[in-house]
Design a protein around this motif. Structure first.
Motif, PDB file in Angstrom:
ATOM      1  N   SER A  32       0.796  -1.205   0.041  1.00 34.34           N
ATOM      2  CA  SER A  32      -0.127   0.146   0.007  1.00 34.34           C
ATOM      3  C   SER A  32       0.865   1.130   0.142  1.00 34.34           C
ATOM      4  O   SER A  32       2.035   1.451   0.438  1.00 34.34           O
ATOM      5  CB  SER A  32      -0.865  -0.041   1.198  1.00 34.34           C
ATOM      6  OG  SER A  32      -0.108   0.237   2.460  1.00 34.34           O
ATOM      7  N   SER A  33       0.292   2.398  -0.487  1.00 38.17           N
ATOM      8  CA  SER A  33       1.023   3.587  -0.323  1.00 38.17           C
ATOM      9  C   SER A  33       1.358   3.896   1.013  1.00 38.17           C
ATOM     10  O   SER A  33       2.447   4.721   1.184  1.00 38.17           O
ATOM     11  CB  SER A  33       0.165   4.839  -1.106  1.00 38.17           C
ATOM     12  OG  SER A  33      -1.122   4.950  -0.271  1.00 38.17           O
ATOM     13  N   GLU A  34       0.663   3.639   2.081  1.00 37.39           N
ATOM     14  CA  GLU A  34       0.899   4.044   3.170  1.00 37.39           C
ATOM     15  C   GLU A  34       2.093   3.344   3.737  1.00 37.39           C
ATOM     16  O   GLU A  34       2.902   3.780   4.659  1.00 37.39           O
ATOM     17  CB  GLU A  34      -0.212   3.655   4.330  1.00 37.39           C
ATOM     18  CG  GLU A  34      -1.490   4.543   4.184  1.00 37.39           C
ATOM     19  CD  GLU A  34      -2.065   4.115   2.976  1.00 37.39           C
ATOM     20  OE1 GLU A  34      -2.095   3.004   2.368  1.00 37.39           O
ATOM     21  OE2 GLU A  34      -3.087   4.872   2.548  1.00 37.39           O
ATOM     22  N   GLN A  35       2.418   2.308   3.114  1.00 33.30           N
ATOM     23  CA  GLN A  35       3.588   1.197   3.453  1.00 33.30           C
ATOM     24  C   GLN A  35       4.939   1.299   2.609  1.00 33.30           C
ATOM     25  O   GLN A  35       5.810   0.759   2.478  1.00 33.30           O
ATOM     26  CB  GLN A  35       3.419   0.009   3.348  1.00 33.30           C
ATOM     27  CG  GLN A  35       2.533  -0.638   4.512  1.00 33.30           C
ATOM     28  CD  GLN A  35       3.252  -0.560   6.106  1.00 33.30           C
ATOM     29  OE1 GLN A  35       4.013  -1.178   6.162  1.00 33.30           O
ATOM     30  NE2 GLN A  35       2.717   0.292   6.780  1.00 33.30           N
ATOM     31  N   SER A  36       4.794   2.627   1.851  1.00 35.75           N
ATOM     32  CA  SER A  36       6.027   2.682   0.823  1.00 35.75           C
ATOM     33  C   SER A  36       6.396   4.330   1.144  1.00 35.75           C
ATOM     34  O   SER A  36       5.386   5.083   1.373  1.00 35.75           O
ATOM     35  CB  SER A  36       5.689   2.466  -0.369  1.00 35.75           C
ATOM     36  OG  SER A  36       4.651   3.373  -0.879  1.00 35.75           O
ATOM     37  N   LEU A 213      10.260   0.335   0.503  1.00 33.07           N
ATOM     38  CA  LEU A 213       9.058  -0.384   0.952  1.00 33.07           C
ATOM     39  C   LEU A 213       9.226  -0.637   2.379  1.00 33.07           C
ATOM     40  O   LEU A 213      10.144  -1.148   2.902  1.00 33.07           O
ATOM     41  CB  LEU A 213       9.015  -1.493   0.205  1.00 33.07           C
ATOM     42  CG  LEU A 213       8.965  -1.600  -1.280  1.00 33.07           C
ATOM     43  CD1 LEU A 213       8.677  -2.811  -1.912  1.00 33.07           C
ATOM     44  CD2 LEU A 213       7.803  -0.605  -1.755  1.00 33.07           C
ATOM     45  N   LEU A 214       8.259   0.003   3.211  1.00 28.68           N
ATOM     46  CA  LEU A 214       8.492  -0.134   4.485  1.00 28.68           C
ATOM     47  C   LEU A 214       7.737  -1.184   5.290  1.00 28.68           C
ATOM     48  O   LEU A 214       7.988  -1.768   6.459  1.00 28.68           O
ATOM     49  CB  LEU A 214       7.719   1.262   5.228  1.00 28.68           C
ATOM     50  CG  LEU A 214       8.337   2.439   4.927  1.00 28.68           C
ATOM     51  CD1 LEU A 214       7.372   3.512   5.320  1.00 28.68           C
ATOM     52  CD2 LEU A 214       9.815   2.445   5.244  1.00 28.68           C
ATOM     53  N   SER A 215       6.992  -2.219   4.266  1.00 26.87           N
ATOM     54  CA  SER A 215       6.571  -3.325   4.736  1.00 26.87           C
ATOM     55  C   SER A 215       7.152  -4.520   5.068  1.00 26.87           C
ATOM     56  O   SER A 215       8.033  -4.759   4.098  1.00 26.87           O
ATOM     57  CB  SER A 215       5.123  -3.847   3.664  1.00 26.87           C
ATOM     58  OG  SER A 215       4.641  -4.954   3.922  1.00 26.87           O
ATOM     59  N   SER A 216       7.218  -5.285   5.910  1.00 29.46           N
ATOM     60  CA  SER A 216       8.005  -6.368   6.307  1.00 29.46           C
ATOM     61  C   SER A 216       7.538  -7.496   5.669  1.00 29.46           C
ATOM     62  O   SER A 216       8.157  -8.880   5.550  1.00 29.46           O
ATOM     63  CB  SER A 216       8.079  -6.764   7.733  1.00 29.46           C
ATOM     64  OG  SER A 216       6.955  -6.880   8.409  1.00 29.46           O
ATOM     65  N   ASP A 217       6.292  -7.275   4.957  1.00 27.03           N
ATOM     66  CA  ASP A 217       5.530  -8.551   4.318  1.00 27.03           C
ATOM     67  C   ASP A 217       5.676  -8.669   2.643  1.00 27.03           C
ATOM     68  O   ASP A 217       4.816  -9.544   2.196  1.00 27.03           O
ATOM     69  CB  ASP A 217       4.096  -8.523   4.716  1.00 27.03           C
ATOM     70  CG  ASP A 217       3.999  -8.785   6.179  1.00 27.03           C
ATOM     71  OD1 ASP A 217       4.807  -9.526   7.043  1.00 27.03           O
ATOM     72  OD2 ASP A 217       3.137  -8.493   7.036  1.00 27.03           O
ATOM     73  N   VAL A 218       6.459  -7.832   2.174  1.00 24.54           N
ATOM     74  CA  VAL A 218       6.291  -7.863   1.109  1.00 24.54           C
ATOM     75  C   VAL A 218       6.693  -9.247   0.266  1.00 24.54           C
ATOM     76  O   VAL A 218       6.183  -9.464  -0.952  1.00 24.54           O
ATOM     77  CB  VAL A 218       7.480  -6.787   0.128  1.00 24.54           C
ATOM     78  CG1 VAL A 218       9.045  -6.935   0.706  1.00 24.54           C
ATOM     79  CG2 VAL A 218       7.229  -6.550  -1.197  1.00 24.54           C
TER      80      VAL A 218
END
Length: 230
Positions: A32-36, A213-218
């Motif tokens: 998501s844009s919130e996670q990048s 990318l801030l998500s650890s689930d990519v």
């Protein structure tokens, strides 16, 4: 960087093994844009994207936006190329200690440990009783910590610029624990100087979009997308 091996036909159920950065590449569209966070706005994101993971080691996959194909690589195990007098000194110290110096011996969690050992000395590192390199750099309690962080930032910037030019990439996705936890390196002028000083091909780097990318689930998101496509 694990010592185990596996084969798809060794399992008693349907199994598809993929490179970790290949999975991450498949997951970029699901973040998501919130996670990048866009670090540099690109002129045109069509073409080749580089998905680069900076964690314990360093990995990279090439994602062709036009064909939807992903090509995993093992670029982290390629030779590290010194880019300045200081980096030549770091390379020499690592070469004398371990022989061939790989890119991930400098640009990764492993690399952070190596750089700190050189800048702070073995005795200081022993005093920290196993505290991770990133935390020591963030605390900045030792003389040499800021210099070590700046060197890591320059090494990363130079590497990203080289890869962008080598593949004529229009977009770079950064992921992995080190990139996320040391986000402050992307505010350092030395990072951007090392990234963009690639004459006569600087324009390729300057026109590319760079996204953290801030998500650890990519990777997990990518694995799910792979399953859906199969």
């Amino acid at each position: 960087n694990g010592s185990w091996t596996a084969r798809e036909d060794a399992f008693s159920f349907p199994m598809h093994l993929v490179n970790d950065l290949e999975a991450a590449a498949w997951g970029t569209s699901s973040v998501s844009s919130e996670q990048s966070k866009v670090l540099q706005k690109g002129q045109n994101v069509d073409g080749l994207s580089l998905v680069i993971g900076i964690g314990t080691g360093l990995g990279m996959a090439i994602f062709d936006q036009n064909t939807g194909k992903v090509y995993p690589t093992e670029v982290g195990h390629s030779n590290f190329a010194p880019f300045s007098i200081d980096s030549l000194t770091i390379w020499e110290a690592l070469f004398l200690k371990k022989g061939r110096v790989r890119i991930e011996d400098v640009i990764s969690g492993i690399g952070l440990e190596n750089i700190l050992n050189i800048y702070l000395g073995e005795e200081v590192r022993a005093e920290e009783n196993g505290k991770v390199a990133g935390k020591i750099l963030s605390e900045n309690r030792y003389s040499g910590s800021s210099e070590a962080l700046e060197f890591f930032a320059m090494a990363l910037g130079s590497f990203l610029g080289d890869q962008c030019i080598a593949h004529n990439a229009t977009q770079i996705f950064l992921c992995g624990g080190v990139a996320q936890k040391l986000e402050q390196i992307f505010s350092l002028a030395c990072f951007w100087n090392a990234l963009r000083q690639k004459e006569p091909m600087s324009h390729i780097v300057e026109n590319a979009q760079i996204e953290l990318l801030l998500s650890s689930d990519v990777g997990l998101l990518g694995a799910l997308n792979i399953v859906r496509c199969r």
